[in-house]
Design an enzyme around this catalytic site. Structure first.
Site, short mmCIF file in Angstrom:
data_model
loop_
_atom_site.label_atom_id
_atom_site.label_comp_id
_atom_site.label_asym_id
_atom_site.label_seq_id
_atom_site.Cartn_x
_atom_site.Cartn_y
_atom_site.Cartn_z
N THR A 171 0.88 -1.18 0.00
CA THR A 171 0.00 0.00 0.00
C THR A 171 0.91 1.22 0.00
O THR A 171 2.07 1.13 0.40
CB THR A 171 -0.88 0.04 1.26
OG1 THR A 171 -0.03 0.17 2.38
CG2 THR A 171 -1.72 -1.21 1.38
N GLU A 180 -5.65 -4.01 -0.10
CA GLU A 180 -5.94 -5.10 0.85
C GLU A 180 -7.10 -5.98 0.41
O GLU A 180 -7.36 -7.02 0.99
CB GLU A 180 -6.27 -4.51 2.23
CG GLU A 180 -5.08 -3.90 2.97
CD GLU A 180 -4.85 -2.43 2.64
OE1 GLU A 180 -5.28 -1.98 1.56
OE2 GLU A 180 -4.23 -1.74 3.47
N LYS A 188 -13.68 17.46 11.37
CA LYS A 188 -14.50 17.43 12.59
C LYS A 188 -14.79 18.86 13.02
O LYS A 188 -13.92 19.55 13.53
CB LYS A 188 -13.77 16.66 13.69
CG LYS A 188 -13.50 15.23 13.26
CD LYS A 188 -12.66 14.45 14.24
CE LYS A 188 -12.30 13.11 13.64
NZ LYS A 188 -11.17 13.17 12.69
N TRP A 190 -19.40 16.01 11.60
CA TRP A 190 -18.41 15.68 10.57
C TRP A 190 -18.79 16.29 9.23
O TRP A 190 -19.94 16.22 8.82
CB TRP A 190 -18.30 14.17 10.41
CG TRP A 190 -17.56 13.52 11.53
CD1 TRP A 190 -17.08 14.11 12.67
CD2 TRP A 190 -17.23 12.13 11.62
NE1 TRP A 190 -16.48 13.19 13.45
CE2 TRP A 190 -16.55 11.96 12.85
CE3 TRP A 190 -17.43 11.03 10.79
CZ2 TRP A 190 -16.07 10.72 13.26
CZ3 TRP A 190 -16.96 9.80 11.20
CH2 TRP A 190 -16.28 9.65 12.42
#
Ligand code: ADP
Length: 542
Positions: free
Chosen positions: A186, A330, A439, A444
């Site tokens: 990754t 993944e 935030k 959010w």
């Protein structure tokens, strides 16, 4: 143990190319190359040469389980190496050349690559990094004798000569299907990159799933161009998927410019192409300028970052359906796909669009749920958001060499690091990467949503949103924009455009225009670099 009475036929990746060579042998693999010519080959030929690669690797002394690195674009030679390496039991480690040099050194050493195949493009890079590679014994340059460098600090093997010595009838290695076949790191936006070691079984199952009608609808008549590179999560499985169904494979080699991609699409009759959104944004600008079309292209699989609505609408006008994909290294990488359910397909255009901008529904083989910070299951109501958790036969179980320790929770779920909602119809929507969400006053703001809306503003080519510290609200959004070539759009225009499209408290506190937005090695907006760039930027208290 109770057993049924069917054959035990291990799912090995070389069975994919054997099938393609035997049953679709003359189906073409067309590749743009580093030598600047278009190379025509086919599945039979590529398998023959992959066996020669396997034979040459065996003679060199590569053992099953050993890693063999590639630093290469999508070309026929790279596909040959890929199948050749894993076909003889080795592990094909595709290295992303766009990573920072230190990361390339880190992953080649961490993987303990014994041999490296590289394209001509990377001769200078490898000459520079070779003294720091601790385990690489030989370098094979993916070219012919005529294009070998006149002199070099490295004693390169010439691929064409080296492969020619290999036996075209070399047998593949019989392995358990759980043996490793490939390795991909990754990009490591935080900390060192981590390796995902795919198995033969995970790759074969993933390839079969990718062929399904509601995934890529790939078949023997398909002509597929994976612009997504093989070093970015296996080119989203296309070199496997195309072999499984006998599709024609078109490869763009080192060329990522819109005119070359368009030429390949039109002249080779590509009907499915896959790439990250930035590629399609660049293509849009090119097509707007030149007025060209995309020939027989009917579908694009777009993922890696959220797909802006404006992009979907633009390609709709050209008769090209954008299908959104969500996945990650993944997950080999496919997790969800945006092909519509019948009830969604029947909706009016505007209503259907609300689903098309979501990331899609899980394909068979991927289970998905949302959990809160305490690990409790959250409802699938399209509103509640939480950590997106996944499990399945092509989801990572642990990182290579156990890096990062235990990564599954007690029920076997892998935490994707994404914050998402899942609605009653099963459509998943990414709210943000957990580390990018803004935030603000206990609520959010999704940077992804804001970016997607902002990029629809006339005159805007690309948009990025980051949260900046704010004395009262904790964090507030800064909107960073790139204008389209020649556009005059102003901050006031953007604010006016956003006003009726977002909640009032989502309105960015500041808007800045830049010439270019930095991207990661996998084409995502490099938010860490933007945060660094605007580190001293102060938002005024409201
Ligand atoms: P990297 O190495 O850059 O992390 P990955 O392809 O593994 O490359 O990145 C996976 C991440 O990319 C996902 O966790 C998600 O945050 C993001 N992503 C992928 N596809 C989409 C999409 N369609 N919409 C929004 N985000 C996406």
């Amino acid at each position: 143990m109770i057993h049924g009475a069917m054959q035990d036929w291990p799912l090995l990746v070389w069975k994919l190319i054997d099938h393609a060579a035997l049953n679709h042998g003359r189906r073409e693999i067309v590749s743009w190359t580093c030598e600047g010519v278009l190379h025509r080959s086919n599945w039979a030929e590529v398998r023959r040469r992959a066996r020669q690669v396997a034979s040459a690797l065996r003679r060199f002394g590569i053992q099953p389980g050993d890693r063999v690195g590639t630093l290469a674009w999508n070309t026929h030679r790279h596909v040959e190496c890929w199948y050749g390496i894993s076909g003889m039991g080795g592990v094909a480690h595709t290295i992303n050349p766009r990573l920072f040099e230190d990361q390339i050194v880190y992953i080649a050493n961490h993987a303990e690559d014994r041999l490296l195949f590289l394209d001509l493009t990377f001769v200078g890079l490898v000459e520079k990094l070779a003294p720091r590679f601790q385990t690489i014994e030989r370098y094979v340059l993916l070219t012919d004798r005529a294009h070998m460098p006149a002199s070099s600090s490295i004693d390169f093997l010439c691929y064409e000569d080296w492969v020619a010595e290999g036996d075209p009838d070399e047998p593949w290695t019989e392995l358990p299907e759980t043996a490793p076949a490939g390795l991909c790191y990754t990009s490591g936006t935080t900390g060192n990159p981590k390796g995902v070691e795919y198995t033969h079984r995970s790759n074969v199952l993933h390839a079969m799933a990718a062929c399904m009608t509601d995934v890529f609808a790939a078949g023997a008549r398909s002509v597929i161009l994976p612009i997504a590179p093989m070093y970015h999560a296996n080119a989203w499985s296309i070199p496997y998927t195309a072999a499984a169904c006998g599709a024609k494979l078109v490869l763009n080699g080192p060329a990522f410019d819109a005119p070359t991609l368009r030429k390949l699409i039109v002249e080779e009759g590509v009907d499915l192409a896959l790439a990250v959104p930035t590629v399609w944004l660049t293509m849009r600008q090119h097509l707007e300028k030149t007025g060209g079309d995309l020939g027989r292209l009917r579908r694009t699989g777009v993922g890696g970052s959220a797909v802006p609505q404006a992009l979907i609408e633009f390609y709709d006008r050209l008769g090209v359906r954008v299908v959104q994909l969500w996945g990650m290294t993944e997950l080999s990488p496919l997790g969800t796909v945006g092909t519509p359910l019948p009830e969604v397909a029947d909706l009016p255009y505007e209503e259907e669009m609300k689903y098309r901008i979501k990331q899609g529904r899980p394909i068979f083989g991927v289970e998905m749920c949302l959990k809160d910070e305490e690990g409790r299951m959250l409802p699938r109501d399209g509103k509640t958001f939480g950590r997106l958790m996944v499990r399945g036969p092509w989801v990572v179980a642990r990182y290579f060499k156990g890096e990062g320790g235990q990564i599954l929770d007690e029920d076997g779920w892998f935490d994707t690091g994404d914050i998402a909602t899942i609605d009653e119809l099963g459509y998943m929507q990414i709210v943000d990467r957990a580390k990018d969400v803004i935030k603000s006053g206990g609520e959010w703001i999704s940077s992804i949503d804001l970016e997607n809306i902002a990029v629809g503003c006339p005159g805007i080519a690309e948009a990025a949103v980051i949260g900046l510290p704010h004395p009262k609200w904790d964090e507030r959004p800064l909107l960073i924009l790139v204008r389209k070539e020649g556009a005059q759009v102003t901050e006031a225009d953007v604010r006016a455009y956003l006003a009726d499209k977002i909640a009032k408290w989502w309105m960015p506190d500041a808007i800045e225009f830049v010439d270019e937005i930095p991207h990661t090695a996998t084409g995502k907006i490099r938010k860490t670099a933007l945060r660094e760039m605007f580190r001293n930027y102060r938002l005024a208290a409201a």
